[in-house]
Design a protein around this motif. Structure first.
Motif, PDB file in Angstrom:
ATOM      1  N   THR A 122     117.147 -48.717  43.008  1.00 52.21           N
ATOM      2  CA  THR A 122     115.818 -49.317  43.082  1.00 52.21           C
ATOM      3  C   THR A 122     115.884 -50.822  42.827  1.00 52.21           C
ATOM      4  N   ILE A 123     116.648 -51.213  41.794  1.00 55.87           N
ATOM      5  CA  ILE A 123     116.749 -52.638  41.477  1.00 55.87           C
ATOM      6  C   ILE A 123     117.374 -53.396  42.651  1.00 55.87           C
ATOM      7  N   PHE A 124     118.442 -52.820  43.197  1.00 55.70           N
ATOM      8  CA  PHE A 124     119.114 -53.445  44.326  1.00 55.70           C
ATOM      9  C   PHE A 124     118.189 -53.526  45.543  1.00 55.70           C
ATOM     10  N   GLY A 125     117.504 -52.429  45.830  1.00 49.96           N
ATOM     11  CA  GLY A 125     116.626 -52.390  46.994  1.00 49.96           C
ATOM     12  C   GLY A 125     115.458 -53.368  46.879  1.00 49.96           C
ATOM     13  N   THR A 126     114.926 -53.501  45.668  1.00 49.31           N
ATOM     14  CA  THR A 126     113.827 -54.443  45.452  1.00 49.31           C
ATOM     15  C   THR A 126     114.287 -55.857  45.777  1.00 49.31           C
ATOM     16  N   GLY A 127     115.478 -56.204  45.269  1.00 46.05           N
ATOM     17  CA  GLY A 127     115.995 -57.548  45.493  1.00 46.05           C
ATOM     18  C   GLY A 127     116.370 -57.788  46.942  1.00 46.05           C
ATOM     19  N   LEU A 128     117.105 -56.835  47.517  1.00 39.23           N
ATOM     20  CA  LEU A 128     117.574 -57.025  48.893  1.00 39.23           C
ATOM     21  C   LEU A 128     116.400 -57.108  49.861  1.00 39.23           C
ATOM     22  N   SER A 129     115.377 -56.264  49.655  1.00 36.49           N
ATOM     23  CA  SER A 129     114.251 -56.283  50.587  1.00 36.49           C
ATOM     24  C   SER A 129     113.494 -57.616  50.493  1.00 36.49           C
ATOM     25  N   ALA A 130     113.377 -58.142  49.257  1.00 43.17           N
ATOM     26  CA  ALA A 130     112.701 -59.432  49.105  1.00 43.17           C
ATOM     27  C   ALA A 130     113.513 -60.532  49.787  1.00 43.17           C
ATOM     28  N   TYR A 131     114.830 -60.444  49.642  1.00 40.12           N
ATOM     29  CA  TYR A 131     115.714 -61.452  50.234  1.00 40.12           C
ATOM     30  C   TYR A 131     115.637 -61.409  51.759  1.00 40.12           C
ATOM     31  N   LEU A 132     115.761 -60.202  52.310  1.00 36.83           N
ATOM     32  CA  LEU A 132     115.741 -60.062  53.770  1.00 36.83           C
ATOM     33  C   LEU A 132     114.356 -60.350  54.341  1.00 36.83           C
ATOM     34  N   GLY A 133     113.321 -60.039  53.548  1.00 36.28           N
ATOM     35  CA  GLY A 133     111.966 -60.135  54.083  1.00 36.28           C
ATOM     36  C   GLY A 133     111.333 -61.508  53.967  1.00 36.28           C
ATOM     37  N   LYS A 134     111.995 -62.410  53.256  1.00 38.53           N
ATOM     38  CA  LYS A 134     111.412 -63.739  53.019  1.00 38.53           C
ATOM     39  C   LYS A 134     110.871 -64.389  54.292  1.00 38.53           C
ATOM     40  N   PRO A 135     111.672 -64.408  55.396  1.00 37.95           N
ATOM     41  CA  PRO A 135     111.135 -65.062  56.605  1.00 37.95           C
ATOM     42  C   PRO A 135     110.026 -64.270  57.297  1.00 37.95           C
ATOM     43  N   LEU A 136     109.810 -63.017  56.858  1.00 40.69           N
ATOM     44  CA  LEU A 136     108.839 -62.169  57.575  1.00 40.69           C
ATOM     45  C   LEU A 136     107.440 -62.218  56.953  1.00 40.69           C
ATOM     46  N   ILE A 137     107.331 -62.891  55.804  1.00 39.18           N
ATOM     47  CA  ILE A 137     106.028 -62.945  55.135  1.00 39.18           C
ATOM     48  C   ILE A 137     105.047 -63.714  56.012  1.00 39.18           C
ATOM     49  N   GLY A 138     103.898 -63.102  56.265  1.00 45.26           N
ATOM     50  CA  GLY A 138     102.885 -63.763  57.075  1.00 45.26           C
ATOM     51  C   GLY A 138     103.058 -63.580  58.569  1.00 45.26           C
ATOM     52  N   VAL A 139     104.153 -62.943  58.971  1.00 46.36           N
ATOM     53  CA  VAL A 139     104.350 -62.674  60.401  1.00 46.36           C
ATOM     54  C   VAL A 139     103.522 -61.448  60.771  1.00 46.36           C
ATOM     55  N   PRO A 140     102.712 -61.534  61.837  1.00 48.71           N
ATOM     56  CA  PRO A 140     101.942 -60.341  62.213  1.00 48.71           C
ATOM     57  C   PRO A 140     102.848 -59.325  62.908  1.00 48.71           C
ATOM     58  N   ALA A 141     102.598 -58.025  62.661  1.00 45.05           N
ATOM     59  CA  ALA A 141     103.378 -56.986  63.326  1.00 45.05           C
ATOM     60  C   ALA A 141     102.970 -56.933  64.799  1.00 45.05           C
ATOM     61  N   PRO A 142     103.939 -57.035  65.726  1.00 46.92           N
ATOM     62  CA  PRO A 142     103.578 -57.044  67.145  1.00 46.92           C
ATOM     63  C   PRO A 142     103.031 -55.702  67.621  1.00 46.92           C
ATOM     64  N   VAL A 143     103.641 -54.610  67.195  1.00 46.88           N
ATOM     65  CA  VAL A 143     103.164 -53.284  67.583  1.00 46.88           C
ATOM     66  C   VAL A 143     102.937 -52.489  66.311  1.00 46.88           C
ATOM     67  N   THR A 144     101.791 -51.844  66.205  1.00 43.77           N
ATOM     68  CA  THR A 144     101.547 -51.027  65.018  1.00 43.77           C
ATOM     69  C   THR A 144     101.083 -49.651  65.453  1.00 43.77           C
ATOM     70  N   PHE A 145     101.104 -48.714  64.522  1.00 43.74           N
ATOM     71  CA  PHE A 145     100.612 -47.376  64.835  1.00 43.74           C
ATOM     72  C   PHE A 145      99.093 -47.385  64.851  1.00 43.74           C
TER      73      PHE A 145
END
Lengths: 310, 358
Positions: free
Chosen positions: A98-121
């Motif tokens: 959990t600790i690793f996943g929290t950090g890695l997801s924040a790291y990988l997701g940094k450029p995606l903040i505020g990006v709108p999802a092109p296709v959604t359900f």
């Protein structure tokens, strides 16, 4: 309360309950095989960020979901290796995940903040069924993943209780030594269950980032992974009860959302506490109850299996 | 005694763990964890060497960095000592984070209620309240654990979220500073409520408190009957019951003290560092403490050393934040290190041999 609000709360409750359902079904499989994985929150976050990134990159939502499942499965593989092969402590290994996943997801997701999802359900009302008064809105006016989750519950229930595969899975979680003696490869079954569980957690995360709140936000699971873990206990390791539980929890979530329209003024912080409080109370009540019944907890849950200890 | 992992290799249990391995394995785990996380840096086009240089310099490369590392180590020492006590009894207290928040809440309550009290009265009152509130937060999940065997891993965890939301409610609501430009925090404490620091650094008396508690723990666990009971209860509840030890009372007591010490961590942090209660007063000290306790193998002296290392990681993480990394990058490093610590344990206890060699 007006009928329309009850219907609205329940309908929103199903949507809010769906990520909990996916994650708890995954954990249920893992725990049925005897492996407790406290990494659900981390696997969900990785699933959410991977699903979202792939959706942005390929414009294909199904590719997003598949990638999320793959990422969740890979995360679970780390836990499987540490806790099954190396016999590390399952509690600490899951926390590490959990600790690793929290950090890695924040790291990988940094450029995606505020990006709108092109296709959604999108919501797909099932023709006919969705026109049933009340029930139609509550059960049959949702996105495809909700319908898939209905099917998944039925499938997992059937496999667990009506097939040989299910028997093998349960025996590995109840008495690995006996299963081993009967020629079952305990390690392989546990690996499969843990990885499959991780894939479902990944899907749960992707549901959040692609359907529930189509966007990526750091730490967007907000403790849902932990609630899913508690839900497995609530469900007494039964998929049908997990479904009921997920929707109860989802509805509590939704109730907070609709409370304001009813003119009830409760600070939102207290409403957000409700699922945790409720889970805690349920945990106590159920543990007391199951003490008198024979069912519930897989006998070998949380215990590493070594052949030489047989 | 053997386990099949690969065709020609087998894992064999060592007779005893050598002193050298006890020291080498954690260090090697640390290194491998950093390399593992470094792979992710590389995959996203960042040079891991640059990242780690920046991180190391930020944490240990200057007097300021070093003193800040100690500042971050203080709550970690306290919280890790707290959870290690419970872990000794095989009680999974994952709730140090919430207990930290409740301790901070209790201390703040006193600080805001009696600002005019002299420091020699106010600080001890905050200390005791911090301990009590943290302790009660640890006791709540301990009661169902002791009497009905309710899984404490999950329940202590759930309590974290409730505590954090409670503090959020206070700092956004009734306790919000009216002159605070709408920031979610209370009014600043009066000077009497502030725990003194050493020299011009921010290193404060919490360090001394942490060291004293470490010494007390060492003595209790090594030399007292109660310490012995804790160990026996942890290793074999059945043996403990057979020997006439009061298992229920020990669970309640250990969880109360464990929570209380985590509460002290919260008290020293609000009193010395933030000097007011604010949202997110702990950036996850309670969770990091679990890693510290595990890395240190629950040894009080090792906890101090490991807290210093992980404190450095937090400070270094702050310095890489200025180069565009999210603060949570540090969690990724911590998680990766923990993976290798867990994997490394087997190296300490087992060794790899070729089959058919002997």
């Amino acid at each position: 309360m007006q009928d329309s609000i009850i219907v609205a709360v329940l309908a929103t409750g199903i949507v809010a309950g769906t990520p909990l359902l996916f994650a708890s079904l995954g954990e249920l499989l893992s725990e049925r095989a005897g492996v407790m994985n406290l990494g659900v929150e981390g696997m969900m976050l990785i699933g959410a960020v991977t699903g979202f990134a792939v959706d942005v990159y390929t414009q294909n939502i199904w590719a997003g979901i598949l990638a999320a499942m793959l990422a969740g499965g890979l995360m679970a593989l780390i836990h499987a290796f540490l806790s099954i092969t190396l016999k590390a402590n399952q509690v600490v290994s899951g926390l590490a995940l959990t600790i690793f996943g929290t950090g890695l997801s924040a790291y990988l997701g940094k450029p995606l903040i505020g990006v709108p999802a092109p296709v959604t359900f999108k919501v797909v009302a099932i023709p006919g069924l969705s026109e049933i008064p009340w029930l139609g809105t509550i059960l049959f006016s949702h996105d495809v993943l909700v319908y898939i989750s209905y099917g998944l519950v039925a499938l997992i229930w059937f496999v667990l209780y009506r097939t040989k595969t299910g028997l093998i899975l349960r025996s590995v979680g109840e008495n690995p030594a006996a299963a081993d003696a009967a020629g079952i490869n305990v390690f392989r079954v546990r690996y499969l269950a843990v990885v499959l569980g991780g894939m479902l957690s990944g899907a749960a995360g992707a549901y959040l980032s692609l359907a529930y709140a189509p966007s990526w936000l750091e730490n967007m699971t907000a403790g849902r992974g932990w609630i899913a873990l508690a839900l497995v206990i609530f469900a007494m390791w039964n998929p049908l009860r997990a479904l009921a539980g997920a929707y109860v929890f989802g509805s509590i979530d939704a109730l907070g959302f609709h409370m304001q329209t009813l003119g009830v003024v409760i600070p939102s912080f207290f409403l957000k506490m409700l699922p945790y409080l409720f889970t805690f109370i349920i945990l106590i009540v159920l543990t007391r109850e199951t003490k008198n019944r024979r069912v519930a907890t897989p006998e070998a849950l949380g215990v590493s299996y070594s052949r030489e200890d047989r | 005694m053997q386990v099949n992992i690969m065709k020609n290799w087998q894992i064999e249990k060592r007779g005893s763990v050598s002193k050298l391995m006890q020291f080498v394995v954690p260090l090697l785990s640390l290194l491998l964890g950093l390399i593992f996380a470094g792979i992710f840096f590389m995959l996203t086009g960042k040079n891991p060497v640059t990242v780690y240089t920046l991180l190391f310099q930020g944490a240990f490369g200057s007097t300021y960095g070093l003193s800040e590392t100690v500042v971050k180590a203080i709550p970690l020492i306290l919280a890790a000592l707290a959870v290690s006590l419970a872990f000794r009894m095989q009680l999974w207290n994952i709730g140090a984070e919430g207990q930290f928040y409740m301790g901070a809440f209790g201390a703040t309550w006193i600080a805001l209620s009696f600002p005019q009290w002299p420091a020699y009265l106010l600080l001890p009152a905050m200390f005791v309240t911090g301990f009590l509130f943290g302790g009660i937060w640890g006791l709540i999940p301990a009661i169902p654990r002791a009497y009905f065997k309710v899984n404490e891993t999950i329940s202590t965890l759930l309590m974290n979220y409730i505590a954090i939301l409670w503090v959020d409610y206070l700092v956004f609501g009734p306790w919000k500073d009216p002159h605070g430009y709408n920031f979610p925090n209370t009014a600043p404490f009066s000077p009497n409520a502030i725990l003194p620091a050493f020299g011009r650094t921010r290193i404060h008396w919490g360090l001394i408190i942490g060291l004293v508690i470490a010494v007390i723990f060492y003595i209790i666990l090594k030399y007292t009957k109660w310490g012995y009971e804790i160990r026996v209860c942890g290793e074999s509840p059945k043996a403990a019951a057979y020997a006439g030890m009061n298992f229920v009372r020990n669970i309640l007591l250990v969880m109360f003290i464990s929570g209380g010490i985590a509460g002290i961590a919260g008290m020293t942090e609000v009193s010395a560092i933030t000097q007011r209660l604010q949202q997110g007063v702990s950036p996850g000290y309670g969770f990091t403490a679990i890693i510290v306790a595990w890395l240190a193998r629950l040894n009080p002296w090792a906890i101090i050393a490991v807290s210093f290392l992980l404190g450095g990681l937090l400070v270094g993480g702050f310095s890489i934040q200025t180069s565009g990394f999210p603060a949570a990058t540090v969690s990724m490093l911590q998680g990766a290190i923990l993976f290798f610590v867990l994997g490394g344990e087997i190296l300490g206890q087992y060794r790899l041999t070729r089959k058919g060699k002997e």
